[in-house]
Structures are given as C-alpha cells and as structure tokens.
Design an enzyme around this catalytic site. Structure first.
Site, short mmCIF file in Angstrom:
data_model
loop_
_atom_site.label_atom_id
_atom_site.label_comp_id
_atom_site.label_asym_id
_atom_site.label_seq_id
_atom_site.Cartn_x
_atom_site.Cartn_y
_atom_site.Cartn_z
CG HIS A 1 -3.65 6.98 8.03
ND1 HIS A 1 -3.40 5.93 8.84
CD2 HIS A 1 -2.54 7.34 7.49
CE1 HIS A 1 -2.01 5.76 8.84
NE2 HIS A 1 -1.76 6.86 8.03
CG HIS B 1 1.00 3.76 10.62
ND1 HIS B 1 1.16 3.88 9.59
CD2 HIS B 1 0.57 2.51 10.97
CE1 HIS B 1 1.01 2.76 8.99
NE2 HIS B 1 0.62 1.87 10.02
CE1 TYR C 1 1.06 10.77 11.25
CE2 TYR C 1 0.72 8.50 10.38
CZ TYR C 1 1.59 9.65 10.38
OH TYR C 1 2.72 9.54 10.07
#
Length: 374
Positions: A178, A181, A183
């Site tokens: 990931h 977004h 993070y």
C-alpha cells in the site's frame, strides 16, 4: 443437428480473459478492491471474514486484494479491529481465508500496510508506540509524529519483507504494497510530507528510495515469480487535490525506480476511473502507468456507480452506472484489470451478474453496507 452456442455478452468477452501476473494466472480481469472493514477484533480475521471473501470469489471475482492489513511494526496501525499480518493467530486466520478463496476458484493477495502519521499518538493496538513518518508531518501539514531514523526505516523495511515471506508461506498468490492515499510509503513519495535532506528526500526520484527499498526487500524475500503489486495514488486523505506528478515525465521518474526494484503490477488508485490524468490525453492514471512502464496495471475508481466513494462515509448512496466506458478502455488495452470497490461491497454477486449479462439485477450502493460484513 448443429447447436448454436449462446451469444457471449461484450462484458463477458472483455472481462473473462485470463491474465498472467508473474507466476500467477488470474481467471478474469475483475479485482476486488481493498476496503478497510474493521471486523477483525484483536487483528484476527475470523470465520465471518473468511466467508466475506469466499462469497466474492465464488461469484466470479478473479483476484481479491484484501483490506489493508498491518505489517509487524509497532507503529503500523491505529485500530485493534483492523486485521494484522503478523502473529500466530492472525496468520492462521489469514490461512483460512486463502484456503476458502482458492476452494471457491479465486486468487488472493494481502494488502500490506503501514499508516505512518495517519496514526495518532496513543492509538491501539500499541498505544505507547510513537507515530512515525518521514518528517513527522501529517498530511494536513501539522507536526504530530516522530521523524524516522535509519533504524526506524530499516525496521519497517524488514517488517514488509517478513510479511511478504509469510504471505507466500501460508498460500497467498502474491502481495500488494500500500503506497497510496497518504499512508507511510506515500508520505515518503509526496513532497508535502517528505522534507528530508538525506538520501530519502529531495527530488521525486530520491523520494522513491524508501518505497523502492521495501519493494527490493520484498522481492528478495519471496520466490522470483511471486507477484508484487504496488498501489499508488496522486490524491491523499485530507488532500484530494495533491499530486505526486504534474506531467507524464515526472510520473515516469517516480515509477521507474519501483520497476527496477521488482514491481510486477501497478494498482493506480483514482477516485473516478474515467477522468484523464494529464492535459492533452484521455488516458487515466492507470493508462499512463501502463504506457510508461509496460507493466500490467489495475485501474479503479467508482466502477459501476455514479457517485464518489468519499460521499459514502457521509452516509450517501450511489446509483448504478453503465460500465460501457470501462469496457471500451479495457478493450483498447489502456489498462489490464479493474478493481471494484463499493459495488462489490454492496453486492457479493456483482461479478457474476456482470459476466452473465444480468445488468438489470445490479444493486445501487447503500452506505449502510459499511456497517455489515455480508
């Protein structure tokens, strides 16, 4: 007597094509997008989580990307109800998910996650741990975290590598990192949160160093043909207009080090898949990513629904929307696969209905679906 086989719908013709990602063959082009659900007390995915994913695999989803699951670093997460990807009970729970999805005919990868400065000080599951980020900055620009030392960076890299090795060991078909977004990985990629003056900060290429090192460590920890997917975005939580790249050239500079480190597939996250990414071209972010890297790419963003997913968190629903434009883009090979979020959250049978030309049975999205694990 010659029997004429039934006509196959255009959606089935385009979406039912298998695709090979590294050593993995996915039966079709439909991906379940990762969606945080918070139904795993103690970070352990239970039987309800097993059934949740297996239902969608049984109904025709080719590749499932799990909800974000915390890697084994003390500051990785901010909730005791989000699943973790470390610990004996947690991994045993994930092994049951994998088994059920495979029995249903699907493939599955975990999304490995560290939320960085999105985690507020004092949050579970480790309330005494500091929140970490490249420069201690939250996405909104406030200072509310500890800038990471080299030891911190090395520990996080090791946690991702260990999680990837565990994923292969317990039967997953690949991993997704990931990097989107706002993070942790994205906080290094974006100049709004990365103000470092060492090797991990500076120009766009330097800001990829941390993510590229994680990719390389993951690649070294798993088999050569085990697919490594990297999810990235321009937008961030609390900064929807943020951009990593203003031009295709800037985007290529960011993606090239990730390709060199070992990314097999990109997952280009946008809020609306039909919007062009740069002036002068109709290509979306996924389309540009495929053009610039040559790698397989997953597109995502309000597929099958007329309404932004952000509104779902304010309790708003979304009506069904045609996927004709999506099919046009897939047929033109602008990108390779499509991730479906809210439409699959609302209706586990979405893929079966689309592949079976049962569009009249599709359901509008109701935000109440967030409250259950159906």
């Amino acid at each position: 007597m010659t029997v004429t086989p039934p006509a196959t719908s255009r959606a089935a013709q385009i979406l039912s094509r298998p695709i090979t990602l590294g050593g993995l063959t996915v039966p079709n082009r439909i991906v379940m997008a990762p969606m945080t659900r918070m139904f795993s007390p103690g970070g352990i995915p239970g039987e309800d989580v097993v059934s949740y994913y297996a239902r969608r695999a049984a109904a025709g989803v080719g590749l499932i990307v799990t909800e974000g699951t915390y890697v084994g670093h003390e500051s990785a997460g901010g909730s005791s109800r989000v699943p973790r990807f470390h610990g004996e009970e947690q991994l045993a729970g994930w092994a049951k998910v994998v088994e059920a999805v495979h029995q249903a005919g699907g493939t599955i990868v975990p999304q490995l996650w560290h939320i960085g400065t999105v985690r507020k000080q004092g949050q579970n599951p480790n309330p005494d741990a500091p929140s970490h980020g490249p420069s201690g900055l939250r996405v909104d620009g406030t200072e509310d975290a500890t800038p990471m030392t080299q030891d911190d960076i090395d520990a996080v890299i090791g946690a991702f590598a260990e999680a990837a090795a565990d994923a292969e060991r317990i039967g997953f078909d690949g991993v997704e990192l990931h990097g989107a977004h706002g993070y942790l990985l994205d906080q290094f990629l974006w100049d709004g949160t990365n103000r470092r003056t060492d090797a991990y900060g500076g120009d766009p290429v330097a800001r990829t160093t941390f993510a590229a090192q994680i990719v390389a460590a993951v690649r070294a920890a798993v088999s050569p043909d085990f697919p490594v997917i990297f999810r990235f975005s321009q937008w961030k939580q609390e900064a929807y207009d943020a951009r990593l790249a203003e031009t295709p050239e800037e985007l290529e500079a960011i993606l090239a080090p990730l390709v060199a480190a070992g990314v097999d597939v990109f997952h280009a996250s946008t809020r609306r898949y039909w919007l062009p990414e740069f002036e002068g071209s109709d290509l979306n972010l996924a389309g540009w990513t495929k053009k610039l890297t040559g790698k397989p790419v997953i597109s995502v963003g309000s597929v099958g629904l007329d309404g932004d997913f952000i509104n779902a968190f304010q309790g708003e629903g979304s009506p069904v929307k045609s996927i004709d434009n999506l099919l046009d883009r897939l047929e033109a090979d602008e990108f390779d696969m499509v991730a479906v979020g809210r439409a699959l959250l609302q209706d586990p049978e979405w893929a079966a209905k689309v592949l079976g030309d049962r569009f009249d049975e599709l359901k509008p999205y109701d935000a109440a679906a967030l409250q259950t694990l159906s």
